[in-house]
Scaffold this active site. Structure first.
Site, PDB file in Angstrom:
ATOM      1  N   HIS A   1     -13.002   2.393  17.206  1.00  0.00           N
ATOM      2  CA  HIS A   1     -13.855   1.258  17.580  1.00  0.00           C
ATOM      3  C   HIS A   1     -13.429   0.646  18.914  1.00  0.00           C
ATOM      4  O   HIS A   1     -12.241   0.558  19.220  1.00  0.00           O
ATOM      5  CB  HIS A   1     -13.760   0.151  16.515  1.00  0.00           C
ATOM      6  CG  HIS A   1     -14.583   0.415  15.304  1.00  0.00           C
ATOM      7  ND1 HIS A   1     -14.335  -0.186  14.094  1.00  0.00           N
ATOM      8  CD2 HIS A   1     -15.659   1.214  15.114  1.00  0.00           C
ATOM      9  CE1 HIS A   1     -15.224   0.231  13.213  1.00  0.00           C
ATOM     10  NE2 HIS A   1     -16.031   1.083  13.808  1.00  0.00           N
ATOM     11  N   TYR A   2     -14.427   0.208  19.653  1.00  0.00           N
ATOM     12  CA  TYR A   2     -14.188  -0.660  20.806  1.00  0.00           C
ATOM     13  C   TYR A   2     -15.405  -1.591  20.953  1.00  0.00           C
ATOM     14  O   TYR A   2     -16.527  -1.098  21.095  1.00  0.00           O
ATOM     15  CB  TYR A   2     -13.995   0.144  22.093  1.00  0.00           C
ATOM     16  CG  TYR A   2     -13.378  -0.717  23.174  1.00  0.00           C
ATOM     17  CD1 TYR A   2     -11.998  -0.921  23.221  1.00  0.00           C
ATOM     18  CD2 TYR A   2     -14.177  -1.361  24.106  1.00  0.00           C
ATOM     19  CE1 TYR A   2     -11.441  -1.726  24.187  1.00  0.00           C
ATOM     20  CE2 TYR A   2     -13.619  -2.167  25.077  1.00  0.00           C
ATOM     21  CZ  TYR A   2     -12.245  -2.345  25.114  1.00  0.00           C
ATOM     22  OH  TYR A   2     -11.675  -3.149  26.059  1.00  0.00           O
ATOM     23  N   GLN A   3     -15.185  -2.920  20.874  1.00  0.00           N
ATOM     24  CA  GLN A   3     -13.952  -3.590  20.533  1.00  0.00           C
ATOM     25  C   GLN A   3     -13.553  -3.341  19.052  1.00  0.00           C
ATOM     26  O   GLN A   3     -14.406  -3.338  18.184  1.00  0.00           O
ATOM     27  CB  GLN A   3     -14.133  -5.104  20.711  1.00  0.00           C
ATOM     28  CG  GLN A   3     -14.322  -5.576  22.125  1.00  0.00           C
ATOM     29  CD  GLN A   3     -13.015  -5.552  22.897  1.00  0.00           C
ATOM     30  OE1 GLN A   3     -11.933  -5.736  22.356  1.00  0.00           O
ATOM     31  NE2 GLN A   3     -13.111  -5.295  24.183  1.00  0.00           N
ATOM     32  N   PRO A   4     -12.241  -3.176  18.807  1.00  0.00           N
ATOM     33  CA  PRO A   4     -11.790  -3.048  17.423  1.00  0.00           C
ATOM     34  C   PRO A   4     -11.701  -4.422  16.765  1.00  0.00           C
ATOM     35  O   PRO A   4     -11.699  -5.455  17.442  1.00  0.00           O
ATOM     36  CB  PRO A   4     -10.393  -2.427  17.580  1.00  0.00           C
ATOM     37  CG  PRO A   4      -9.911  -2.952  18.897  1.00  0.00           C
ATOM     38  CD  PRO A   4     -11.139  -3.045  19.775  1.00  0.00           C
TER      39      PRO A   4
ATOM     40  N   TYR B   1      -6.148  -5.441  17.028  1.00  0.00           N
ATOM     41  CA  TYR B   1      -5.626  -4.722  18.188  1.00  0.00           C
ATOM     42  C   TYR B   1      -4.304  -4.021  17.871  1.00  0.00           C
ATOM     43  O   TYR B   1      -3.244  -4.332  18.416  1.00  0.00           O
ATOM     44  CB  TYR B   1      -5.498  -5.685  19.366  1.00  0.00           C
ATOM     45  CG  TYR B   1      -6.854  -6.163  19.834  1.00  0.00           C
ATOM     46  CD1 TYR B   1      -7.674  -5.349  20.611  1.00  0.00           C
ATOM     47  CD2 TYR B   1      -7.351  -7.410  19.440  1.00  0.00           C
ATOM     48  CE1 TYR B   1      -8.931  -5.767  21.016  1.00  0.00           C
ATOM     49  CE2 TYR B   1      -8.604  -7.839  19.840  1.00  0.00           C
ATOM     50  CZ  TYR B   1      -9.389  -7.010  20.624  1.00  0.00           C
ATOM     51  OH  TYR B   1     -10.642  -7.420  21.013  1.00  0.00           O
TER      52      TYR B   1
ATOM     53  N   GLU C   1       0.795  -1.226   0.000  1.00  0.00           N
ATOM     54  CA  GLU C   1       0.000   0.000   0.000  1.00  0.00           C
ATOM     55  C   GLU C   1       0.832   1.283   0.000  1.00  0.00           C
ATOM     56  O   GLU C   1       0.276   2.370   0.258  1.00  0.00           O
ATOM     57  CB  GLU C   1      -0.958   0.028   1.207  1.00  0.00           C
ATOM     58  CG  GLU C   1      -1.925  -1.126   1.276  1.00  0.00           C
ATOM     59  CD  GLU C   1      -2.920  -1.129   0.124  1.00  0.00           C
ATOM     60  OE1 GLU C   1      -3.266  -0.046  -0.377  1.00  0.00           O
ATOM     61  OE2 GLU C   1      -3.337  -2.233  -0.275  1.00  0.00           O
TER      62      GLU C   1
ATOM     63  N   HIS D   1     -10.767   5.701  12.347  1.00  0.00           N
ATOM     64  CA  HIS D   1     -11.564   5.683  11.122  1.00  0.00           C
ATOM     65  C   HIS D   1     -11.920   7.115  10.730  1.00  0.00           C
ATOM     66  O   HIS D   1     -12.303   7.927  11.591  1.00  0.00           O
ATOM     67  CB  HIS D   1     -12.841   4.875  11.337  1.00  0.00           C
ATOM     68  CG  HIS D   1     -12.579   3.448  11.719  1.00  0.00           C
ATOM     69  ND1 HIS D   1     -12.598   2.413  10.820  1.00  0.00           N
ATOM     70  CD2 HIS D   1     -12.267   2.894  12.925  1.00  0.00           C
ATOM     71  CE1 HIS D   1     -12.326   1.278  11.437  1.00  0.00           C
ATOM     72  NE2 HIS D   1     -12.116   1.547  12.720  1.00  0.00           N
TER      73      HIS D   1
ATOM     74  N   LYS E   1     -12.433  -0.519   2.377  1.00  0.00           N
ATOM     75  CA  LYS E   1     -13.872  -0.430   2.118  1.00  0.00           C
ATOM     76  C   LYS E   1     -14.209   0.596   1.033  1.00  0.00           C
ATOM     77  O   LYS E   1     -15.335   0.619   0.535  1.00  0.00           O
ATOM     78  CB  LYS E   1     -14.614  -0.067   3.399  1.00  0.00           C
ATOM     79  CG  LYS E   1     -14.441  -1.050   4.550  1.00  0.00           C
ATOM     80  CD  LYS E   1     -15.210  -0.574   5.765  1.00  0.00           C
ATOM     81  CE  LYS E   1     -14.933  -1.459   6.973  1.00  0.00           C
ATOM     82  NZ  LYS E   1     -13.547  -1.316   7.463  1.00  0.00           N
TER      83      LYS E   1
ATOM     84  N   HIS F   1      -5.951   2.447  15.648  1.00  0.00           N
ATOM     85  CA  HIS F   1      -6.243   3.118  14.385  1.00  0.00           C
ATOM     86  C   HIS F   1      -7.488   3.985  14.544  1.00  0.00           C
ATOM     87  O   HIS F   1      -8.306   3.761  15.439  1.00  0.00           O
ATOM     88  CB  HIS F   1      -6.439   2.100  13.258  1.00  0.00           C
ATOM     89  CG  HIS F   1      -7.475   1.059  13.547  1.00  0.00           C
ATOM     90  ND1 HIS F   1      -7.257  -0.008  14.415  1.00  0.00           N
ATOM     91  CD2 HIS F   1      -8.756   0.918  13.108  1.00  0.00           C
ATOM     92  CE1 HIS F   1      -8.339  -0.757  14.482  1.00  0.00           C
ATOM     93  NE2 HIS F   1      -9.276  -0.210  13.700  1.00  0.00           N
TER      94      HIS F   1
END
Length: 317
Positions: A245-248, A251, A161, A256, A179, A254
């Site tokens: 996020h939690y939970q991501p 781990y 990437e 979003h 995405k 990061h």
């Protein structure tokens, strides 16, 4: 090696979601179709095949599509019915290289964890106290094999990437999330990701305020995200939503970065998505607050934490 979809052998549908127009399918691919290191590390079956997951998603419509109806972009239309001022039809688009029907994501070799993640599952709302984090969640995180986050390390060290990077510093980088395809999807579907280089920050539970904490890092990620979307896409400040996020799903910390107009997408559920500005405010008020809070969120029945967290709920006050 390159993967050929005609080599995919179907086994079962894992999940389907008509609202998001996606389908998760389990099957196998020849071990010879992926790199030898991946094949050898995962182990193939006796017939030389590896478990694989295909995620099929309908691609978004480009905003120019309605303007092209008169020029033949719609190959066929079939009348279904009508009443009063309403009419229903099915339509088929003409095949074009710049207008794909599907986005196909492939995971191969797929582990049992991947298969559970992409399978249909019931959701249980759980309360994670600081004590449950230390007793149940933290050991679960620490037991994760490094191979689960190898793709993250590949991005951070430039193995993959590198051509997609929008911003890179010694602390983090920003790139389009898998995405979102910038070449075929509208700007309103924008989805970027900020990946932190420090592997010791595994989730928002590890974040701290104070003079030696993470506030400077979080603020510079926020400012860089706004700068990138302004410079690259012409989006003014306030046009994107930054959350954690939690939970991501993995781990390695990061953030979003999605277009603010997006709503109802997976990952923006109450209890899972935490606005970055709110995290910054909390850590400013109380540097250790994220290690002291009881967090409430949904867990899928296939998640590795589901059973121990479900069993522990009766003891949560």
């Amino acid at each position: 090696m390159s993967i050929q979809l005609q080599d995919f052998e179907f086994e079962q549908v894992l999940d389907e979601n008509p609202y998001f127009r996606c389908l998760n399918v389990l099957g196998t691919l020849p071990a010879s179709s992926i790199s030898s290191s991946d094949a050898s590390s995962s182990g193939s079956t006796s017939d030389g095949r590896l478990p694989a997951i295909l995620r099929l998603e309908r691609t978004p419509f480009p905003l120019t599509l309605p303007q092209e109806f008169s020029s033949g972009v719609l190959e066929q239309a079939k009348f279904l019915g009508n009443t009063d001022i309403y009419t229903w039809m099915n339509g088929w688009l003409k095949r074009r290289d710049d207008l794909p029907d599907l986005k196909i994501s492939i995971i191969c070799p797929a582990t049992d964890v991947h298969i559970r993640k992409y399978s249909k599952q019931d959701i249980l709302m759980v309360h994670e106290t600081p004590e449950l984090y230390e007793k149940v969640v933290k050991p679960y995180i620490e037991a994760f094999p490094p191979s689960r986050a190898q793709w993250v390390r590949n991005i951070l060290d430039g193995t993959s990437e590198a051509h997609s990077l929008l911003h890179s510093t010694d602390e983090f980088l920003i790139l389009p999330d898998m995405k979102w395809d910038p070449t075929t999807s509208p700007l309103t579907a924008l989805y970027l990701l900020a990946l932190v280089r420090d592997p010791s920050i595994r989730s928002m539970r590890d974040l701290r305020g104070g003079e030696s904490g993470h506030l400077p890092l979080l603020k510079v990620i926020r400012d860089a995200a706004h700068s990138v979307v302004d410079r690259k896409y012409g989006l003014v400040r306030g046009s994107v939503r930054l959350y954690v996020h939690y939970q991501p799903s993995y781990y390695h910390f990061h953030v979003h970065i999605v277009h603010a107009s997006q709503s109802g997408i997976m990952g923006m559920t109450v209890g899972q998505a935490h606005i970055l500005d709110d995290i910054i405010s909390l850590l400013t008020v109380a540097p250790d607050i994220l290690s002291s809070l009881t967090l409430t969120y949904g867990l899928g029945s296939q998640h590795g934490l589901y059973e121990p967290m479900f069993a522990a709920q009766s003891n949560v006050a």
